[in-house]
Each structure stands twice: as C-alpha cells, then as structure tokens.
Design a protein around this motif. Structure first.
Motif, mmCIF file in Angstrom:
data_model
loop_
_atom_site.group_PDB
_atom_site.id
_atom_site.type_symbol
_atom_site.label_atom_id
_atom_site.label_comp_id
_atom_site.label_asym_id
_atom_site.label_seq_id
_atom_site.Cartn_x
_atom_site.Cartn_y
_atom_site.Cartn_z
ATOM 1 N N ASP A 59 -3.679 8.611 1.814
ATOM 2 C CA ASP A 59 -3.531 7.553 2.826
ATOM 3 C C ASP A 59 -3.061 6.278 2.139
ATOM 4 O O ASP A 59 -3.865 5.517 1.580
ATOM 5 C CB ASP A 59 -4.882 7.326 3.533
ATOM 6 N N ALA A 60 -1.725 6.106 2.157
ATOM 7 C CA ALA A 60 -1.121 4.870 1.619
ATOM 8 C C ALA A 60 -0.441 4.125 2.767
ATOM 9 O O ALA A 60 0.650 3.544 2.610
ATOM 10 C CB ALA A 60 -0.117 5.209 0.508
ATOM 11 N N LEU A 61 -1.076 4.145 3.952
ATOM 12 C CA LEU A 61 -0.482 3.477 5.119
ATOM 13 C C LEU A 61 -0.724 1.969 5.065
ATOM 14 O O LEU A 61 0.203 1.167 5.059
ATOM 15 C CB LEU A 61 -1.071 4.075 6.403
ATOM 16 N N PHE A 62 -2.009 1.584 5.028
ATOM 17 C CA PHE A 62 -2.331 0.151 5.007
ATOM 18 C C PHE A 62 -3.514 -0.111 4.078
ATOM 19 O O PHE A 62 -4.424 0.697 3.960
ATOM 20 C CB PHE A 62 -2.675 -0.347 6.426
ATOM 21 N N ASN A 75 0.857 -1.195 0.000
ATOM 22 C CA ASN A 75 0.000 0.000 0.000
ATOM 23 C C ASN A 75 0.894 1.246 0.000
ATOM 24 O O ASN A 75 0.659 2.182 -0.764
ATOM 25 C CB ASN A 75 -0.911 -0.031 1.244
ATOM 26 N N ILE A 107 -5.953 5.024 -0.409
ATOM 27 C CA ILE A 107 -5.492 4.088 -1.437
ATOM 28 C C ILE A 107 -5.963 2.689 -1.080
ATOM 29 O O ILE A 107 -5.627 2.169 -0.021
ATOM 30 C CB ILE A 107 -3.958 4.132 -1.583
ATOM 31 N N ILE A 135 -8.081 1.052 0.476
ATOM 32 C CA ILE A 135 -9.040 1.007 1.598
ATOM 33 C C ILE A 135 -8.612 2.076 2.602
ATOM 34 O O ILE A 135 -7.407 2.215 2.841
ATOM 35 C CB ILE A 135 -8.970 -0.357 2.317
ATOM 36 N N PRO A 136 -9.544 2.812 3.208
ATOM 37 C CA PRO A 136 -9.111 3.746 4.258
ATOM 38 C C PRO A 136 -8.427 2.959 5.376
ATOM 39 O O PRO A 136 -8.972 1.950 5.850
ATOM 40 C CB PRO A 136 -10.433 4.364 4.740
ATOM 41 N N SER A 137 -7.231 3.386 5.766
ATOM 42 C CA SER A 137 -6.488 2.633 6.796
ATOM 43 C C SER A 137 -7.294 2.600 8.092
ATOM 44 O O SER A 137 -7.716 3.646 8.592
ATOM 45 C CB SER A 137 -5.129 3.303 7.036
#
Ligand SMILES: NC(=O)C1=CN([C@@H]2O[C@H](COP(=O)(O)OP(=O)(O)OC[C@H]3O[C@@H](n4cnc5c(N)ncnc54)[C@H](O)[C@@H]3O)[C@@H](O)[C@H]2O)[C@H](O)CC1
Ligand SMILES: [K+]
Length: 265
Positions: free
Chosen positions: A164-167, A76, A196, A198-200
């Motif tokens: 939001d590319a955290l998870f 992600n 990105i 799914i919302p983390s």
C-alpha cells in the motif's frame, strides 16, 4: 471515544514513558529540513525509504510470492516505485499500479521525486513486453474502463503480497472512488499487506479511520512511529510496525527526540 495509549514494549521512552513518536506536521517538517537545511536531496530520502521497505518485504516474503504495488500520485507512491525497482532487481515478481491523472502523452501526473522514480522504473522495462511492470489506472476513467478494475481485482484474488503505497502523511480526507473500492478489494483478498509509512485511510495523528482504510499486516514507517500509532485502536490497521531509517541526519532527529523528552540516540 476514549483512546488508550499504547506503551510498546522495547521502544525508547519519551516523557512519561510514552514511545518516541512524530506527528504528521513534525515528520513533514523534518523531511523539509533534511532537504533544505542539511542538503539531503528528497530522492535520496525516498531511495533509502524504498530500499528499506524492499529489504523488509524480501525478509517477509522469502518464497517470492508476486507483489502487487499500489502507488498514489505523491511521494508515498514514489516510495512504491523505488520498492518495485529493488524487488525487481532481486528477482521478486512485481506489478505496479499507478493511480494518478494522466497527461496527454499518457505519463502520470506525479510529485517531482515520484516522477524521477517512475521514469527510472519505466526505463528499466522499456520494450520488454513480458515484464509488464507498470499499469496506469486513471482515477477518472476508473468507472468507464471496467476491464482495468476487473483485471486488478482478479489479481488481488490470487495469492500475493500487496504493498500500500497510495497515501501517507499527505492524506487529507477520507478515501473516495476509486480508492475506496480498491481498499475494499485489498482487505477482502486476505492477502498480506505491507503499508508504506501509514495504512492509507488512517489518520496519522489520532490513529482513527478517516474512512475506508487499508488493513495492513505490517507497516513500514519512516524515521519514527507516528503519533496515531499510540492509539491501540490503530493496531488492527497497522499490524506490526517497523521503523525504517531513511538517512535523515541524526542531529536533526535528536532535536525532535529532545522535544519529546527523549534522550538523543
Ligand atoms: N521524511 C519522511 O518521512 C519521508 C517521507 N516520504 C514519503 O512521502 C510521503 C508523503 O508524500 P506526499 O507527496 O506529501 O503525500 P502522499 O503521497 O501521502 O499523498 C499524495 C497526494 O494525494 C492527495 N490526496 C490526499 N488525500 C487524498 C484523498 N483522500 N484522495 C485522493 N487524493 C488525496 C494530496 O494531493 C497529496 O499530496 C510520506 O508518507 C512517505 O511515504 C518520502 O518518500 C521520503 C521522506
Ligand atoms: K500508505
């Protein structure tokens, strides 16, 4: 908790009129099969994913507001590095924050495909101190380096788009430190957020919150809507959902459509 399932207008209908969606396990299996059975390299899927998100964000942010991209340690986050490169290539102001453990040489510990794209990003700005593109936020030193946290939180208070590319589908438990604080600051900033895949913090299959969760204005999800997006309770957290084609072979995706009682594309 009664969950009402959403019939999104205009989406292709599967069995019983519900929208074609993929579960967490299905989309991760599809990813593996695209790579192992069809020979599509993971970095090609990631490039298509990241480029599709960057093109969407350029349409959503034509005034070129600064873009703060928050990247986690897996694929992600890798999507986030690809997004950063394409935005930077087109002249959008970008800053990337990488949340990952650091090796002795200060390179972050990332999944293989994410590491490829991190290296490309670093190379494109090596030596150009003014285009400070990447900041490393070592989760374990988050508490001992308050200046890093304060800098990010100040940045989030200025008008910007947040990515939001955290998870994504790898999220397996509720977000804890430092991610819970970061998510709280993102949500409090009231800046528009593009999540990105799914919302983390959101459970991919149920659409329920696992814990602290990014409140996105838009979500760019890959291949198909995720099963949890059918739960109307997910809507305030996903915002508007856009499906991004990542180039997975149609014959493969059609297998999952047929399984869902959908007509092939
Ligand atoms: N076919 C596709 O849909 C493609 C999807 N892509 C992207 O890949 C991610 C899934 O990547 P993965 O590396 O499997 O997992 P994540 O990046 O979501 O998570 C990274 C890593 O984080 C650890 N972790 C899990 N939960 C927590 C937590 N609560 N706190 C801290 N750390 C956590 C765990 O070890 C995970 O492995 C998918 O969503 C898409 O964005 C590909 O880029 C292209 C093809
Ligand atoms: K995400």
């Amino acid at each position: 908790m009664t969950r009402t399932f959403l019939k999104r207008k205009g989406a292709r209908r599967g069995r019983g009129g519900a929208m074609f969606t993929l579960s967490r396990d299905e989309v991760r299996e599809l990813d593996r099969r695209a790579i192992n059975e069809f020979g599509v390299p993971g970095v090609v899927l990631m490039e298509n994913a990241g480029r599709g998100c960057a093109e969407l964000l350029m349409r959503l942010n034509p005034e070129r507001k600064p873009v703060v991209i928050l990247c986690g340690p897996g694929n992600n986050g890798g999507d986030g590095f690809v997004i950063a490169r394409h935005l930077d290539n087109h002249g959008w102001p970008v800053e990337v924050w990488v949340f990952a453990d650091l090796q002795n040489d200060l390179t972050p510990v990332l999944s293989p495909d994410a590491a490829v794209n991190f290296a490309i990003l670093r190379q494109t700005h090596r030596g150009n101190a003014h285009a400070r593109l990447v900041r490393l936020a070592h989760p374990r030193s988050w508490g001992t380096h308050p200046q890093l946290r304060d800098y990010l939180f100040d940045e989030l208070k200025t008008p910007a788009w947040v990515v939001d590319a955290l998870f994504g589908t790898g999220l397996s438990r509720a977000l804890a430190t430092p991610y819970d604080e970061v998510v709280a600051q993102v949500n409090a900033s009231r800046n528009p957020v593009l999540a990105i895949d799914i919302p983390s913090g959101l459970d991919c299959d149920t659409g329920e919150l696992l814990g602290p969760t990014v409140k996105a204005t838009h979500t760019a999800t890959f291949v198909a809507h995720k099963r949890g997006f059918l739960n109307t309770a997910s809507k305030p957290w996903t915002g508007e959902v856009h499906v991004i084609d990542i180039g997975a072979p149609r014959v493969l995706v059609d297998e999952y459509r047929r399984k869902a009682g959908e007509r092939p594309a």
